[in-house]
Scaffold this active site. Sequence first.
Site, PDB file in Angstrom:
ATOM      1  CB  SER A   9      -0.871  -0.002   1.258  1.00 55.97           C
ATOM      2  OG  SER A   9      -1.410   1.286   1.466  1.00 55.97           O
ATOM      3  CG  HIS A  35      -3.683  -2.101  -1.274  1.00 59.41           C
ATOM      4  ND1 HIS A  35      -4.666  -3.039  -1.501  1.00 59.41           N
ATOM      5  CD2 HIS A  35      -4.114  -1.360  -0.234  1.00 59.41           C
ATOM      6  CE1 HIS A  35      -5.641  -2.876  -0.631  1.00 59.41           C
ATOM      7  NE2 HIS A  35      -5.343  -1.853   0.150  1.00 59.41           N
ATOM      8  CG  ASP A  37      -5.217   1.578   1.492  1.00 61.57           C
ATOM      9  OD1 ASP A  37      -6.069   0.676   1.462  1.00 61.57           O
ATOM     10  OD2 ASP A  37      -4.027   1.391   1.825  1.00 61.57           O
ATOM     11  CG  MET A  39      -8.958   5.769   3.297  1.00 64.82           C
ATOM     12  SD  MET A  39      -7.939   5.968   4.759  1.00 64.82           S
ATOM     13  CE  MET A  39      -7.090   4.384   4.780  1.00 64.82           C
ATOM     14  CG  HIS A  68      -9.126  -1.280   0.194  1.00 68.37           C
ATOM     15  ND1 HIS A  68      -8.446  -1.366   1.390  1.00 68.37           N
ATOM     16  CD2 HIS A  68     -10.431  -1.523   0.481  1.00 68.37           C
ATOM     17  CE1 HIS A  68      -9.309  -1.651   2.357  1.00 68.37           C
ATOM     18  NE2 HIS A  68     -10.511  -1.739   1.827  1.00 68.37           N
ATOM     19  CG  MET A  70     -11.449   1.490   2.948  1.00 69.36           C
ATOM     20  SD  MET A  70      -9.849   1.669   3.746  1.00 69.36           S
ATOM     21  CE  MET A  70      -8.819   1.923   2.306  1.00 69.36           C
ATOM     22  CG  MET A 139     -11.002  -4.576   5.736  1.00 68.76           C
ATOM     23  SD  MET A 139      -9.558  -4.004   4.806  1.00 68.76           S
ATOM     24  CE  MET A 139      -8.745  -2.937   6.012  1.00 68.76           C
ATOM     25  CG  ASP A 177      -5.584  -3.842   3.701  1.00 70.20           C
ATOM     26  OD1 ASP A 177      -4.529  -3.468   4.235  1.00 70.20           O
ATOM     27  OD2 ASP A 177      -6.308  -3.093   3.005  1.00 70.20           O
TER      28      ASP A 177
END
Length: 224
Positions: A9, A35, A37, A39, A68, A70, A139, A177
């Site tokens: 990540s 990866h 992330d 958010m 990913h 979120m 997760m 993760d």
Amino acid sequence: MATVKLSPSILSADFANLGETLRLFEGHPSVGYIHFDIMDGDFVPNISFGAPLVKSLAGKTGLPFDVHMMVTEPARYIEDYVVSGTEFIVVHEEATFHLERTLRQIKSFGVKNGVALNPATPPESLDYILDAVDQVLVMSVNPGFGGQAFIPSSLDKLRTLAKLRDERGLMFKLAVDGGIDRENIKDVIDAGADIVIVGSSILRAEDPEAELLAYDELLGGGQE
Ligand code: DX5
Ligand code: ZN
């Protein structure tokens, strides 16, 4: 044992030098993906970065992207993350109103889909869509921040999902993760993970390159 790959990540990277971070990950047999992330400050209590950043890195590495999300109701943004190099777009079971439709939407762009489960979400929540999923992401921390401690019950969840995959003859990748380092990576692999997301263990290490070499060694040179 199936081939296990790291999906590092970039969350803990120095964002002013992301090109350098991508180069760091290249040429390491243990690394299979990058990866990202995403958010939104709503589904998780933190904001990271969005599609412009992912787009700006498209074509800058040969490693495929593992996105990913979120994000609350991610269906609104899927298309923005379809760039050259996107292999997976992973949405949260808890954040997606119409999960079956969103998974099909992701595939309609020629990209593999994935579903992430928070630590409190049971694997049974995927019972009726498991055959339409390319990646299940367990997760092992509550999403939102890098550098948190691994939640041990994730191992049980990985084992349950690996068993379901076997019993039903399915092919989805099992990813994990959060809070993984060179100490506990063996446990998640033994429990069935074949994509392991690692953030701070590499990028907050004193010598990230040496850390990656140690992972290469640990994963057996990343044999195919
Ligand atoms: C947490 C993120 C993770 C995180 C991993 O919300 O989804 O990908 O960046 O970082 P570490 O390995 O530091 O837990
Ligand atoms: Zn992540």
